[in-house]
Design an enzyme around this catalytic site. Structure first.
Site, PDB file in Angstrom:
ATOM      1  N   ASP A  35       6.367  -7.937   3.048  1.00 31.62           N
ATOM      2  CA  ASP A  35       6.921  -6.643   3.411  1.00 31.62           C
ATOM      3  C   ASP A  35       6.832  -6.551   4.933  1.00 31.62           C
ATOM      4  O   ASP A  35       5.742  -6.675   5.500  1.00 31.62           O
ATOM      5  CB  ASP A  35       6.054  -5.545   2.773  1.00 31.62           C
ATOM      6  CG  ASP A  35       6.870  -4.389   2.267  1.00 31.62           C
ATOM      7  OD1 ASP A  35       7.650  -3.843   3.057  1.00 31.62           O
ATOM      8  OD2 ASP A  35       6.712  -4.029   1.084  1.00 31.62           O
TER       9      ASP A  35
ATOM     10  N   ASP B 141      11.013  -2.929   5.337  1.00 36.03           N
ATOM     11  CA  ASP B 141      10.600  -1.556   5.037  1.00 36.03           C
ATOM     12  C   ASP B 141      11.367  -0.540   5.891  1.00 36.03           C
ATOM     13  O   ASP B 141      11.524  -0.725   7.093  1.00 36.03           O
ATOM     14  CB  ASP B 141       9.095  -1.434   5.323  1.00 36.03           C
ATOM     15  CG  ASP B 141       8.544  -0.068   4.981  1.00 36.03           C
ATOM     16  OD1 ASP B 141       8.522   0.259   3.789  1.00 36.03           O
ATOM     17  OD2 ASP B 141       8.140   0.667   5.903  1.00 36.03           O
TER      18      ASP B 141
ATOM     19  N   GLU C 153      15.196  -2.170   2.646  1.00 34.14           N
ATOM     20  CA  GLU C 153      15.073  -0.866   1.997  1.00 34.14           C
ATOM     21  C   GLU C 153      15.990   0.057   2.795  1.00 34.14           C
ATOM     22  O   GLU C 153      15.655   0.482   3.898  1.00 34.14           O
ATOM     23  CB  GLU C 153      13.625  -0.366   2.070  1.00 34.14           C
ATOM     24  CG  GLU C 153      13.450   0.906   1.274  1.00 34.14           C
ATOM     25  CD  GLU C 153      12.218   1.723   1.678  1.00 34.14           C
ATOM     26  OE1 GLU C 153      11.785   2.545   0.874  1.00 34.14           O
ATOM     27  OE2 GLU C 153      11.700   1.549   2.796  1.00 34.14           O
TER      28      GLU C 153
ATOM     29  N   HIS D  62       7.091   0.571  -6.073  1.00 32.46           N
ATOM     30  CA  HIS D  62       5.840   1.297  -5.836  1.00 32.46           C
ATOM     31  C   HIS D  62       6.063   2.724  -5.336  1.00 32.46           C
ATOM     32  O   HIS D  62       5.094   3.438  -5.103  1.00 32.46           O
ATOM     33  CB  HIS D  62       5.004   0.512  -4.824  1.00 32.46           C
ATOM     34  CG  HIS D  62       5.689   0.433  -3.492  1.00 32.46           C
ATOM     35  ND1 HIS D  62       6.854  -0.276  -3.297  1.00 32.46           N
ATOM     36  CD2 HIS D  62       5.404   1.007  -2.300  1.00 32.46           C
ATOM     37  CE1 HIS D  62       7.248  -0.133  -2.046  1.00 32.46           C
ATOM     38  NE2 HIS D  62       6.383   0.632  -1.413  1.00 32.46           N
ATOM     39  N   ASP D  63       7.315   3.123  -5.111  1.00 29.19           N
ATOM     40  CA  ASP D  63       7.596   4.478  -4.632  1.00 29.19           C
ATOM     41  C   ASP D  63       8.219   5.374  -5.705  1.00 29.19           C
ATOM     42  O   ASP D  63       8.527   6.533  -5.449  1.00 29.19           O
ATOM     43  CB  ASP D  63       8.572   4.436  -3.444  1.00 29.19           C
ATOM     44  CG  ASP D  63       7.985   3.777  -2.213  1.00 29.19           C
ATOM     45  OD1 ASP D  63       6.754   3.828  -2.039  1.00 29.19           O
ATOM     46  OD2 ASP D  63       8.762   3.203  -1.430  1.00 29.19           O
TER      47      ASP D  63
HETATM   48  C1  GLC Z   1       8.745   2.661   2.536  1.00 26.00           C
HETATM   49  C2  GLC Z   1       7.704   2.139   1.574  1.00 26.00           C
HETATM   50  C3  GLC Z   1       6.728   3.236   1.281  1.00 26.00           C
HETATM   51  C4  GLC Z   1       6.066   3.644   2.580  1.00 26.00           C
HETATM   52  C5  GLC Z   1       7.099   4.003   3.639  1.00 26.00           C
HETATM   53  C6  GLC Z   1       6.491   4.072   4.989  1.00 26.00           C
HETATM   54  O1  GLC Z   1       9.506   3.664   1.990  1.00 26.00           O
HETATM   55  O2  GLC Z   1       8.306   1.626   0.425  1.00 26.00           O
HETATM   56  O3  GLC Z   1       5.780   2.885   0.329  1.00 26.00           O
HETATM   57  O4  GLC Z   1       5.221   4.712   2.360  1.00 26.00           O
HETATM   58  O5  GLC Z   1       8.141   3.070   3.726  1.00 26.00           O
HETATM   59  O6  GLC Z   1       6.164   2.782   5.424  1.00 26.00           O
END
Ligand code: GLC
Ligand code: CA
Length: 539
Positions: free
Chosen positions: A98, A194, A249, A318-319
């Site tokens: 990540d 990310d 993402e 995980h979100d």
């Molecule tokens: C992304 C991750 C998340 C995190 C955020 C800030 O959305 O998937 O888990 O809290 O970025 O890094």
């Protein structure tokens, strides 16, 4: 369409804090991941994506990084990481990391320097202003925090302890590329990028904050004009020099932008996670999914990418809360709906991602009390909604449906002890259903969610049409049945998923051969509640 190793792969996402604890402190770690590599081989996984394990004060479970080139104490050491990478490669799998490029921890030495004085050379590596705006943080509350030392405000799209770096500064960008190449030189096989659609901000016409409260300023911080220049440079300076995979993402990026973002010719990364399916359900609506809307969104992404690009296929991470508890039915049709949703997305064109625990149908946690929750986003949400005057019950109703902690409860390996996750009390409570919902129990049952996932993976590996074939929505009489075909010169396959608790009259086309089904024996006249099938069609 070009053939690529990552197009043929099945990816498994690990949230290391909750996967496997190797030393009994209640926190998952790298050696724990190492212990479970053979499990992933058994399942049929090709690529592992591991969520952040870098040095971090952990206010966002590792997404707040204080040293990009070291490992957080609880997770292990750099030597453990090297052994893990080696163990993954020895088993014929690949490992992607990540990569968090939008922000650091406020404990990162870069930020410590930046905040120390107005003329520090790293001042401009972060975003400082005399006057803040009224932008709301993605984690609730203001996106700017006042810093006493220099009496200015810094920007953080996420938590207060996650200051955004300033991509406009070329030295900062260079430092990020060097760090990225350091991992690539170590031999990692790619990255999940990310929050990548937020790295550029639009600071024009900043609204005056006085007296107005905090408002979402989505268009100011998402997919802002000019972001592709940064991403092109990132790609050229790093990924383009290696044979790796990248998946962004990319909240806010639309199907109209596929070519520029992930087109095979001009793209700045290989794949992206679209967010449109998240918004099909409002945060305070009960479970279930509007299957027609789902068909619309996913078919649009499939068709837009066809021939020019490649999709990342996913239903959990995980979100998000657990899919069987949101789109499925985690009570009466738990096993059926967990697998029906699986069949629905897994055979589309793209690279499928499976989030840890999804392969055994893990469900949302039944946590009633706010003290059982741990996630910074959830706790901030609670705090700010409370301050705005929302009633406790109304806030809890939303948290119980949507908290990110639902997908972060420890992996359920077995029915006793602490679910086989640890030998002591885990950092976040286990979902109490681990006593019957666990890997060990499902391994022995041929119709378990686990064994169906295993068969889905095997089938995709066996049939090239399920990787490269063309996707086409297949019409049935029932809105609740998501059906589509995959076709190439040689073969045609039909995938059907009944995504509701309804009985649907349906007979297979003549000459169709059943390849996979989530119910025991085939019913020639109907699809039962949450029944899913895959057929080979006559061509
Ligand atoms: C992304 C991750 C998340 C995190 C955020 C800030 O959305 O998937 O888990 O809290 O970025 O890094
Ligand atoms: Ca541990």
């Amino acid at each position: 369409m070009k053939k690529k190793w990552w197009k043929e792969a099945v990816v498994y996402q690990i949230y290391p804090r909750s996967f496997k604890d190797s030393n009994g402190d209640g926190i998952g770690d790298l050696n724990g991941v190492m212990e479970k590599l053979d499990y992933l081989v058994e399942l049929g996984i090709d690529v592992i994506w591991i969520c952040p394990m870098y040095k971090s004060p952990n206010i966002d479970n590792g997404y707040d990084i204080s040293d990009f080139q070291d490992i957080m104490e609880e997770m292990g050491t750099l030597d453990d990481f090297d052994r893990l990478l080696d163990g993954v490669h020895k088993r014929g799998m690949k490992l992607i990391l990540d990569l968090v490029l939008n922000h650091t921890s406020d404990e990162h030495p870069w930020f410590i320097e930046s905040r120390s004085s107005l003329d520090n050379p790293k001042r401009d590596w972060y975003v400082w202003r005399e006057e803040p705006t009224n932008w709301e943080s993605i984690f609730s509350g203001p996106a700017w925090t006042f810093d006493e030392t220099t009496r200015q405000y810094y920007l953080h799209l996420y938590a207060e302890k996650q200051p955004d770096v300033n991509w406009e500064n070329p030295d900062l960008r260079r430092a990020l590329y060097d760090m990225t190449n350091w991992w690539l030189d170590k031999g990692v096989d790619g990255f999940r990028l990310d929050a990548i659609s937020h790295i550029k901000k639009d600071y024009s016409n900043m609204p005056n904050p006085k007296g107005r409260g905090y408002v979402p300023a989505w268009e100011k911080m998402t997919d802002v004009e000019g972001i592709l220049d940064f991403l092109k440079e990132l790609r050229e300076e790093t990924f383009a020099r290696y044979d790796v995979m990248t998946v962004g993402e990319a909240n806010g990026v639309t199907t109209d932008e596929i070519d520029e973002w992930i087109g095979e010719k001009h793209g700045v990364m290989d794949m992206l996670f679209q967010f449109e399916t998240w918004y099909l359900r409002k945060p305070d609506e009960p479970c279930g999914v509007n299957v027609d809307a789902l068909k619309g969104v996913l078919t649009r992404w499939q068709e837009a990418a066809q021939g020019i690009s490649w999709n990342a296929l996913y239903v959990e991470n995980h979100d998000r809360s657990r899919i069987v508890s949101t789109w499925g039915d985690d009570k009466v049709y738990w096993r059926e709906s967990a697998t029906a949703v699986g069949f629905m997305y897994f055979f589309m064109q793209g690279t499928p991602f499976i989030y840890q625990g999804q392969e055994i149908g893990m469900t949302n946690a039944p946590f009633e009390d706010i003290v059982l929750y741990h996630d910074v986003k959830t706790l901030n949400f609670y705090r700010y909604k409370k301050a705005e005057g929302m009633a406790h019950e109304a806030i809890m109703k939303m948290i119980k449906m949507n908290s990110r902690d639902h997908s972060r409860t420890p992996m359920q390996w077995q029915g006793e002890g602490y679910g086989g996750f640890s030998t002591s009390k885990p950092w976040l409570d286990l979902n109490p259903n681990y006593t019957w919902l666990n890997v060990e129990a499902q391994r022995q049952n041929p119709f378990s969610v686990f064994n169906l996932y295993k068969q889905m993976i095997a089938l995709r590996k066996e049939k090239e049409v399920l990787v490269y074939g063309t996707y086409k929505l297949f019409k049935t009489w029932y809105a609740c049945v998501y059906a589509y075909t995959r076709e190439d010169e040689k073969e045609k396959v039909l995938i059907l998923s009944n995504l509701k608790d309804e009985l649907c009259a349906w007979s297979p086309p003549e000459g169709a051969v059943l390849l996979l089904c989530n119910y025991g024996a085939e019913d020639p006249y109907s699809l039962r509640p949450y029944e899913a099938r895959v057929y080979q069609l006559k061509k």
